[in-house]
Design a protein around this motif. Structure first.
Motif, PDB file in Angstrom:
ATOM      1  N   ARG A 406       0.842  -1.192   0.000  1.00  0.00           N
ATOM      2  CA  ARG A 406       0.000   0.000   0.000  1.00  0.00           C
ATOM      3  C   ARG A 406       0.877   1.242   0.000  1.00  0.00           C
ATOM      4  NH1 ARG A 406      -5.031   0.283   2.432  1.00  0.00           N
ATOM      5  NH2 ARG A 406      -4.762   2.537   2.124  1.00  0.00           N
ATOM      6  N   VAL A 407       0.392   2.274  -0.666  1.00  0.00           N
ATOM      7  CA  VAL A 407       1.049   3.579  -0.662  1.00  0.00           C
ATOM      8  C   VAL A 407       0.156   4.556   0.079  1.00  0.00           C
ATOM      9  CG1 VAL A 407       1.882   5.490  -2.077  1.00  0.00           C
ATOM     10  CG2 VAL A 407       2.226   3.128  -2.843  1.00  0.00           C
ATOM     11  N   PHE A 408       0.729   5.326   0.986  1.00  0.00           N
ATOM     12  CA  PHE A 408      -0.024   6.276   1.805  1.00  0.00           C
ATOM     13  C   PHE A 408       0.392   7.696   1.448  1.00  0.00           C
ATOM     14  CE2 PHE A 408       0.098   2.269   3.964  1.00  0.00           C
ATOM     15  CZ  PHE A 408      -1.208   2.090   4.393  1.00  0.00           C
ATOM     16  N   LEU A 409      -0.584   8.514   1.184  1.00  0.00           N
ATOM     17  CA  LEU A 409      -0.332   9.883   0.744  1.00  0.00           C
ATOM     18  C   LEU A 409      -0.256  10.839   1.926  1.00  0.00           C
ATOM     19  CD1 LEU A 409      -2.847   9.969  -2.266  1.00  0.00           C
ATOM     20  CD2 LEU A 409      -0.437   9.261  -2.253  1.00  0.00           C
ATOM     21  N   GLY A 410       0.547  11.877   1.759  1.00  0.00           N
ATOM     22  CA  GLY A 410       0.640  12.920   2.775  1.00  0.00           C
ATOM     23  C   GLY A 410       1.281  12.469   4.069  1.00  0.00           C
ATOM     24  N   MET A 411       2.153  11.468   4.012  1.00  0.00           N
ATOM     25  CA  MET A 411       2.842  10.978   5.221  1.00  0.00           C
ATOM     26  C   MET A 411       4.350  11.019   5.010  1.00  0.00           C
ATOM     27  SD  MET A 411       0.817   7.662   6.687  1.00  0.00           S
ATOM     28  CE  MET A 411      -0.976   7.576   6.686  1.00  0.00           C
ATOM     29  N   SER A 412       5.071  11.203   6.107  1.00  0.00           N
ATOM     30  CA  SER A 412       6.530  11.179   6.066  1.00  0.00           C
ATOM     31  C   SER A 412       7.050   9.830   6.551  1.00  0.00           C
ATOM     32  CB  SER A 412       7.104  12.296   6.949  1.00  0.00           C
ATOM     33  OG  SER A 412       6.874  11.997   8.320  1.00  0.00           O
ATOM     34  N   HIS A 413       8.346   9.688   6.536  1.00  0.00           N
ATOM     35  CA  HIS A 413       9.000   8.431   6.914  1.00  0.00           C
ATOM     36  C   HIS A 413       8.695   8.048   8.361  1.00  0.00           C
ATOM     37  CE1 HIS A 413      11.990   5.314   6.280  1.00  0.00           C
ATOM     38  NE2 HIS A 413      12.602   5.647   7.386  1.00  0.00           N
ATOM     39  N   ILE A 414       8.572   9.035   9.221  1.00  0.00           N
ATOM     40  CA  ILE A 414       8.334   8.745  10.638  1.00  0.00           C
ATOM     41  C   ILE A 414       6.848   8.549  10.928  1.00  0.00           C
ATOM     42  CG2 ILE A 414       8.196  11.170  11.339  1.00  0.00           C
ATOM     43  CD1 ILE A 414       9.845   8.315  13.325  1.00  0.00           C
ATOM     44  N   HIS A 415       5.979   9.238  10.202  1.00  0.00           N
ATOM     45  CA  HIS A 415       4.539   9.134  10.473  1.00  0.00           C
ATOM     46  C   HIS A 415       4.002   7.742  10.166  1.00  0.00           C
ATOM     47  CE1 HIS A 415       4.346  13.734  10.075  1.00  0.00           C
ATOM     48  NE2 HIS A 415       4.176  13.417  11.336  1.00  0.00           N
ATOM     49  N   ILE A 416       4.608   7.062   9.205  1.00  0.00           N
ATOM     50  CA  ILE A 416       4.088   5.771   8.773  1.00  0.00           C
ATOM     51  C   ILE A 416       4.280   4.682   9.823  1.00  0.00           C
ATOM     52  CG2 ILE A 416       6.206   4.940   7.662  1.00  0.00           C
ATOM     53  CD1 ILE A 416       4.509   3.939   5.338  1.00  0.00           C
ATOM     54  N   VAL A 417       5.141   4.940  10.832  1.00  0.00           N
ATOM     55  CA  VAL A 417       5.513   3.885  11.776  1.00  0.00           C
ATOM     56  C   VAL A 417       4.390   3.511  12.751  1.00  0.00           C
ATOM     57  CG1 VAL A 417       6.469   5.332  13.620  1.00  0.00           C
ATOM     58  CG2 VAL A 417       7.464   3.093  13.173  1.00  0.00           C
TER      59      VAL A 417
END
Length: 434
Positions: A406-417
């Motif tokens: 999945r690809v998530f829009l409007g997120m940074s490397h740290i937010h995805i965790v």
């Protein structure tokens, strides 16, 4: 006391390394001065005599600094021995163990800062610390409530009183600790500072979350091998029979998870029979652009005939083996053994097959709200670009064949965790891939 010893040794090591760097720079400047007069006699001879005398004096100074630093190290170490002896068994008490609880509210407190200082040192110079036997070099350990957990039947049973027959092993990213999995919990979960992927997988699918901490400066393949062995030990000590295993890694942790699965299969470790899921969250599966830029910059500086360029080149080149592995996403020994780790544009990544019967998933992010936006295409999540996280390249033969992603829009490397949307996708993949 172990950390204090490590910081003491590191301070003296820094003095030695700085002294060595200054000496090398000095010698290069002197040699360059002599070369200017090389074609001219008798100036050439005079220059060599003068620089020879100057070099001898400077050499004595540098040698004296090493001697003084060595003597000071011995004195401070002896004092530490006396203090440690005086404290005796009290050193084993909990008050001497700094504990960072697994909750987002711990960010910024003293224990958290010390933990992250140590993890940062491990991330960028962890291989050096390990080679020097520095106490700051973080061994790979299971973690429970912020503490290292020795792997034995008694300790594991006590740490997991409600153990289920499914475990999910969480592998953190470069220069981080297991605390990262609770990042922004309070913001994401209505003030609950402890909710994470681990706690939600336990509630929703019955997985027991297992966290590790490790030295991210070592080669990714070294950590993958250690993780494979650690899970084997856990399998033997676990209080109930394990029937399902999942590995979840963030960034570098995703590469370590893939490496561990490959080594478990290669060495026919028992737990590989129960492995069902490998999730790579924001992992640079095909490499990290920032490391590629640093590698190129270092090479350029090394080829500039000026002391002012050589100093930053040496400093940049001292970054850890783990960081250099991120350049192309190396996960196995064969990809780096016997090769120049600083060669530019030398991609030696091998096409490591994924395990049959195991679901491999990628989770990628982009800071833009459109995957086709130029900023999102260029920067991805600020540290990893979309093609790398998804394992997609123009060369179809070199793609990583993830089961899903999945690809998530409007997120940074740290937010995805620890984002709720990412969790929903993760849960759904785990729930459907059985």
């Amino acid at each position: 006391m172990r950390r204090i010893r490590g910081f003491i040794d590191l301070v003296f090591d820094v003095v030695d390394e700085t002294n060595n760097l200054v000496e090398l720079t000095h010698d290069e400047v002197v040699a360059r001065s002599v070369r200017r007069f090389a074609p001219v006699e008798p100036v050439q001879t005079v220059a060599r005599v003068v620089t020879g005398i100057q070099g001898a004096i400077a050499g004595t100074v540098f040698k004296s600094i090493r001697g003084i630093n060595g003597a000071a190290r011995k004195s401070v170490t002896a004092l530490a021995d006396v203090v440690e002896t005086g404290l005796g068994p009290s050193l084993e008490s909990d008050k001497f163990e700094l504990v960072t609880p697994m909750q987002s509210s711990a960010a910024g407190n003293l224990n958290w800062c010390i933990d992250y200082l140590q993890s940062s040192l491990n991330g960028f110079w962890g291989d050096y610390l390990s080679q020097r036997n520095n106490a700051l070099a973080e061994p790979m350990t299971l973690r429970s409530n912020g503490r290292a957990l020795p792997v034995s039947a008694a300790t594991v049973a006590a740490a997991f009183p409600n153990a289920t027959n499914k475990i999910c092993v969480f592998v953190h990213s470069l220069a981080a600790t297991e605390w990262l999995w609770t990042f922004a919990s309070a913001a994401h979960y209505n003030g609950d500072t402890t909710t994470s992927f681990g706690s939600r997988l336990h509630d929703d699918l019955g997985f027991t979350p297992v966290y590790i901490r490790y030295n991210t400066g070592l080669h990714i393949s070294d950590n993958g091998r250690q993780l494979a062995e650690l899970i084997s030990e856990l399998l033997e000590a676990y209080p109930v029979p394990i029937e399902e295993i999942a590995l979840i890694g963030h960034s570098m942790g995703g590469l370590v998870a893939r490496s561990a699965a490959s080594y478990a299969s290669e060495h026919k470790l028992p737990w590989v029979a129960y492995l069902r899921h490998v999730a790579c969250v924001g992992a640079p599966n095909l490499g990290a652009p920032l490391e590629k830029v640093v590698n190129l910059l270092t090479s350029v500086l090394r080829n500039v005939d000026a002391a002012g360029a050589q100093v930053p080149a040496r400093i940049l080149n001292s970054r850890s083996a783990g960081v250099k592995d991120l350049r192309y996403g190396y996960t196995m020994d064969e990809e780096w053994l016997g090769k120049d780790p600083d060669a530019v544009f030398a991609n030696a990544r091998l096409d490591i097959p994924l395990l049959d019967g195991v679901g491999y998933y990628f989770f990628a992010a982009t800071i833009s709200n459109d995957t086709k936006h130029p900023v999102g295409r260029l920067l991805g999540d600020l540290l990893v670009r979309l093609p790398s996280a998804a394992g997609k390249t123009k060369n179809k033969a070199r793609r990583i064949p993830f089961s899903s992603g999945r690809v998530f829009l409007g997120m940074s490397h740290i937010h995805i965790v620890n984002h709720p949307d990412v969790y929903v996708a993760l849960r759904d993949f785990f729930d459907t891939q059985k």
